[in-house]
Design an enzyme around this catalytic site. Structure first.
Site, short mmCIF file in Angstrom:
data_model
loop_
_atom_site.label_atom_id
_atom_site.label_comp_id
_atom_site.label_asym_id
_atom_site.label_seq_id
_atom_site.Cartn_x
_atom_site.Cartn_y
_atom_site.Cartn_z
N CYS A 220 3.59 22.46 30.47
CA CYS A 220 4.34 21.34 30.92
C CYS A 220 3.32 20.91 33.07
CB CYS A 220 5.89 21.94 31.48
SG CYS A 220 7.05 20.98 32.84
N CYS B 298 5.66 20.44 35.79
CA CYS B 298 6.21 22.06 36.50
C CYS B 298 4.62 22.43 37.50
CB CYS B 298 5.84 22.37 35.02
SG CYS B 298 8.06 22.42 33.94
#
Ligand SMILES: Cc1cc2nc3c(=O)[nH]c(=O)nc-3n(C[C@H](O)[C@H](O)[C@H](O)COP(=O)(O)OP(=O)(O)OC[C@H]3O[C@@H](n4cnc5c(N)ncnc54)[C@H](O)[C@@H]3O)c2cc1C
Lengths: 324, 107
Positions: free
Chosen positions: B31, B34
């Site tokens: 991700c 993230c």
């Protein structure tokens, strides 16, 4: 003061930086704090960027572009531009940290932002089953029935990608033909997990705690139906990110920044724009990169035309003011 | 200082039974957003160490906890007080925006 500041770290921004750095303009590139690398950071395989016959992962391509820009002396700052002053010979760029930077030329390459459906429950249910990024969130929809809204390349790509996780993917489109390229369409048509729902506009997203379905209105018969779902991915296009400059630069009827002819010159002297933020039509990584090149060359030409004393001031690159 | 990882085994002690306010950052390796928000959370953690603990939970490694807290989008940052979720922030945001979202728990 700097000679040049580049705003944005997508293909347009980094390519402009490669050219500006090689021209020895020592560019400062403001990359954004959490979206550095731009749109391609949210995709998987890029198959149509020349030079990579086996395809390349979007994030990897952007890392390589950044390395190439840095190799020639681009300085990258991970922060967001929060204000700009573009009138006058010296341009001022304010960052989220409160720092202010000055330059003689600015290249604006902020790309575009996901378009929202504009439905009342969209915001409330976002992150609760409504998503704009299949590669980010697809993982959480294993064995679920979901829908992708849209009819362009990114909708086809998202739908195809999501079949890795979901048991069924509906593609909801308001017309009966797709805008997507042939190859992307054919891939979606051939996928047994994808089913198309044509001529349907989304009029509502339902669910108390999390998405449980969509309300659709048939664009031909006006009949309304409910479609039970475990998730919704919105891929209905993008809007150019112009909110920082719309009161200082002329925009086109499409909402992109207006540039003169085939150049990158905006309505403000010394301000150049590149990439998806000026492009209502093509919006590809390679066209954005090309447009970054145009902006860097236009900026280089502009800087070369300035009086020597102005340029001498711009040799110094330290920070001008903090928290002013 | 980088945020401590919590697991199925430590979630109860580190989060649920923690006397302090705890923010759990639900994340994954793949991700991008993230990775972008992680250093910002580390900064917020070290600037507010007396008020809030910030820990990370890898959703690939611990899908049961991700499912329990109905994660469908990451990064998802959930603030726990006395074992209950009191605030959820979804998506990577610039530091100023995150600090504003979390203001009530940093004061
Ligand atoms: C899912 C998906 C898949 C795609 N696949 C392909 C593909 O396979 N091939 C292809 O050619 N194209 C593809 N595209 C399109 C491609 O990503 C874009 O055309 C391209 O990224 C545009 O480049 P850009 O530099 O103009 O803008 P972007 O890549 O959007 O970059 C804009 C940059 O500006 C930054 N920025 C914005 N505002 C600020 C601010 N205030 N301060 C600082 N920084 C700011 C952003 O953070 C970002 O880094 C895809 C797009 C999507 C969404």
């Amino acid at each position: 003061m700097r000679q040049i500041i580049i705003i944005g770290s997508g293909p347009a921004g980094f390519t402009a930086a490669i050219y500006a750095a090689r021209a020895n303009l020592k560019p400062l590139l403001i990359a954004s704090s959490v979206e550095a690398g731009g749109e391609l950071m949210n995709t998987t395989e890029v198959e149509n960027f020349p030079g990579f016959p086996d395809g390349i992962q979007g994030p990897e391509l952007m890392t390589k572009m950044q390395e190439q820009a840095e190799r020639f002396g681009t300085e990258v700052v991970y922060d967001d531009v929060t204000a700009l002053e573009l009138t006058g010979a010296t341009k001022t760029v304010t960052l989220g940290s409160g720092e202010t930077h000055e330059a003689l030329a600015v290249i604006f390459a902020t790309g575009s932002a996901y378009r929202k459906l504009g439905l009342p429950d969209e915001e409330r249910l976002s992150g609760r089953g409504v998503s704009w990024c299949a590669t980010c969130d697809g993982f959480f929809f294993k064995e679920k029935t979901i829908a992708v809204i849209g009819g362009g390349d990114s909708a086809m790509e998202e739908a195809t990608f999501l079949t890795r996780f979901a048991s069924k993917v509906y593609v909801v489109h308001r017309k009966d033909t797709l805008r997507a390229s042939k190859i992307m369409q054919e891939r979606a048509f051939a996928n047994p997990k994808i089913e198309f729902i044509w001529n349907s506009a989304v009029v509502g997203i339902t669910g108390a705690e999390a998405v449980d379905g969509l309300r659709l209105r048939n664009t031909v018969t006006a009949e309304e139906t409910s479609l039970p779902l475990g998730g919704v991915f919105v891929a209905i296009g993008n809007d150019p990110r112009t909110h920082l400059v719309h009161d200082q630069l002329d925009l086109t009827a499409e909402g992109t920044i207006a540039v003169a002819g085939r150049s990158s010159k905006t309505s403000q002297t010394g301000v150049f724009a590149a990439g998806d933020v000026i492009d209502p039509t093509y919006r590809q990584a390679v066209t954005a990169a090309a447009s970054g090149t145009v902006a860097a060359l236009d900026a280089e030409h502009y800087l070369a035309s300035l009086p020597a004393d102005l340029l001498a001031d711009a040799g110094e690159t330290e920070l001008v003011t903090v928290n002013n | 200082m980088s945020a401590r990882a919590v697991t199925d085994a430590t979630f109860e002690t580190e989060v649920i039974n923690n006397q302090k306010t705890v923010l759990v950052d639900f994340w994954a390796e793949w991700c991008g957003p993230c990775r972008a928000v992680s250093p910002i959370l580390d900064q917020i953690a070290s600037e507010n160490a007396d008020k809030i603990d910030i820990v990370k939970l890898n959703v690939d490694d611990f899908p049961a906890l991700a499912a329990k807290y109905q994660i469908t989008s990451i990064p998802a940052m959930k603030v726990f007080q006395k074992g209950e979720v009191v605030k959820t922030v979804i998506g990577a945001k610039p530091k100023v925006a995150l600090v504003a979202d979390l203001a009530a728990y940093l004061a």
